[in-house]
Every structure is written in structure tokens, then in C-alpha cells.
Write a protein that holds these residues in place. Structure first.
Motif: not given
Length: 311
Positions: A15-20
Motif C-alpha cells: 500500500v502506498a502511504t504518506a504522513a499527514p
């Protein structure tokens, strides 16, 4: 059974994830680089939101520049997710009721949820295309009925007629007719299963500018009604060949009828069939010629047929 397949069997684990506090530009670059259509927003290891291509399109309609906007300002939250132990039918129902296309799979822990994967309508469409597309139509589908020994099921809105002196054999001069409405669901499911996503079948705006002026049914899908009629001839019908000429377009949501007339006994249980598909006004949209081989029913199906005949 589809209702027992867990989402873990078809979900995407990478899954592609990123921080807020990541920017929209960074998220868009990540989507393009990974070839995905969403980024799950994660804070301290816990998934808290999601940003999709659709979100970017919506935000661009309202803002001139997303470049340095943080994901916390555009992400969808609270996050709608599903447990790894849920079935794919549960996933379809949740996507349907929430009107979303991306469903993170989250396993609850003692402190926070752990992201296990993500499920989208793309993965689901390989298993349940009729559920993943236009669910309102699916809910209204007539129930399946087991009434024949040579087909697995029938539906109340399907019609079959076989004109012959002896309905237990195939002979020259006999005619079989099969009718059903070819719905928008049918067309979209056919496009997904075959990969024939020609826009004239799927995009109303595009189709309106073509010679047809509207979306039309795939020609091969209309030809499928011929196969449905032949499948209901006495015995086990095996398609050997089919030649077809497409005479006119068939509109979506129009009732169509396949007419199959046995015109020649070729010997050794082979028959030549003249095939026609008619639209709702009885205008031929397809004409052709088929050759079929008619075997005896397998023993179990033959016993079922004989038992039904005695009743």
C-alpha cells in the motif's frame, strides 16, 4: 463460495502511504510512481485517512493550486476500513453503502489499527463483477431458479421457447428462441470480463457523438444470446462454429431475442443452425449460421430430466 472468500486473499498488500504533513504534490508523485490511485495517510503507524485521485480532482475544482497543501487538509476522514477476516461480499456491501472505491484493510491491535492492505473495486470486479458494478440494479435482479437439467439456473425475466414435435430430440425444422433484456449491468460486466472497454459501449457522452448517437451493446454480447438458446436444445449442445453478420446496433436496456432454426442434419449428431438476433421491434441486429454437436446428457442430468418428466 464468494461469501466465504476473505478479503486478504485478493487485497493488495503493498500500500502506498504518506504522513499527514506530506504535501499533495508528494502524494500525487507517489501515486504516479507506484501506479496506484490512492494513498493511505498514516500517523504514528496508524491509518487515519485516505487520498484518492477523485479527491484531487474535487479539490482542484475548488482550489487553484494544491502544490503545498498538506494531506491532512484534503484526506477523507474518518477512515472507512474493513477487517482482514471479512469476506469479499462484506467488502462489496461496505463499498456500496459508503459510496467509495478504495477500502483499506485494517487489523485492530491493542493500541492502534495496523494497515494490512487495500481493496478496490478493481480487485473485486475480477471475482464479483455483477456486484462491483451498479449495485442498485443487482439488488433488483430476479431470483435464480433451478428448473432444467441442462442449465444450472434460470431467471424469471428470461424466456425460452422450443417449437418441435418431439422435445426430447433435435430435428430439422425445429426452432428455439431465447429472450432477455441486455442491461447496463450486463454491458459493463461484459466489458470488465473481456477487456472490451470500447467507449461506444460505456461512455454516453462519447457514444452520443458517434454514428449511433447512444451507447450500444457489444455485438459479441448480443451473439451470446444465440449460445443461450442453443444451450437449451435437448441434450448437451456443443458449439463447433459460428458465422455472424451484424446488421444493426442494439440499444442498452432493450429486450433482445435469439432465434435458432435447425436447417440441416449433418450426420453424427451434428446440425447446422440458422441464427438471428432480433431487437425489441423484431428488427434483425445479427444474422448467422452455426454448427453444433448434440451429445447425450450426462447420466445425472438425464436422471433429473426423466424424474421431472414423470412428475
Amino acid at each position: 463460495m464468494r461469501d466465504t472468500i476473505p478479503v486478504t486473499e485478493i487485497m493488495v498488500e503493498d500500500v502506498a502511504t504518506a504522513a499527514p504533513d506530506a504535501t499533495a504534490t508528494e502524494a500525487a508523485t507517489l501515486m504516479r510512481g507506484e501506479g496506484v490511485s490512492s494513498v493511505v495517510v498514516v500517523r504514528d503507524g496508524e491509518p487515519v485517512g485516505i487520498v484518492t485521485e477523485g479527491d484531487f480532482a474535487t479539490e482542484l475544482c475548488e482550489r487553484g493550486d494544491l502544490g503545498h497543501l498538506e494531506l491532512s487538509g484534503v484526506m477523507s476522514t474518518p477512515l472507512t476500513s474493513i477487517a482482514p477476516t471479512a469476506s469479499i461480499v462484506d467488502a462489496v456491501e461496505l463499498l456500496r453503502s459508503s459510496e467509495i472505491e478504495h477500502l483499506p484493510v485494517v487489523e485492530d491491535g491493542d493500541d492502534h489499527g495496523t494497515l494490512a492492505g487495500i481493496l478496490t473495486t478493481t480487485e473485486l470486479s475480477y471475482y464479483v463483477p455483477h456486484l462491483a458494478h451498479r449495485p442498485d440494479h443487482h439488488e433488483a435482479e430476479p431470483a435464480r431458479r433451478r428448473v432444467r437439467s441442462d442449465t444450472l439456473y434460470e431467471r424469471d425475466d428470461w424466456e425460452f421457447e422450443y417449437r418441435s414435435a418431439d422435445e426430447s430430440t433435435v430435428s430439422v425444422g425445429e426452432t428455439a428462441r431465447f429472450s432477455k433484456t441486455l442491461s447496463e449491468d450486463d454491458v459493463e460486466a461484459f466489458a470488465e470480463v473481456t477487456g472490451d472497454t470500447n467507449r461506444v459501449h460505456l461512455d454516453a457522452g462519447y457514444a452520443a457523438e458517434t454514428r449511433f448517437g447512444e451507447r450500444i451493446v457489444h455485438g459479441v454480447l448480443a451473439n451470446g444470446l444465440v449460445s443461450a438458446a442453443l444451450a437449451r436444445l435437448p441434450g448437451l449442445t456443443i458449439y463447433l462454429s459460428q458465422e455472424s453478420s451484424f446488421r444493426a446496433p442494439l440499444s442498452i436496456d432493450e429486450r433482445a431475442t435469439a432465434v435458432c432454426e435447425v436447417v440441416e442434419d449433418l450426420g453424427r449428431a451434428k446440425y447446422r443452425i440458422e441464427t438471428t438476433v432480433l431487437d425489441g421491434d423484431d428488427t434483425p441486429v445479427l444474422e448467422g449460421d452455426a454448427v453444433v454437436l448434440v451429445d447425450e446428457l450426462p447420466p445425472t442430468a438425464a436422471r433429473e430430466r426423466d424424474a421431472t418428466a414423470v412428475q
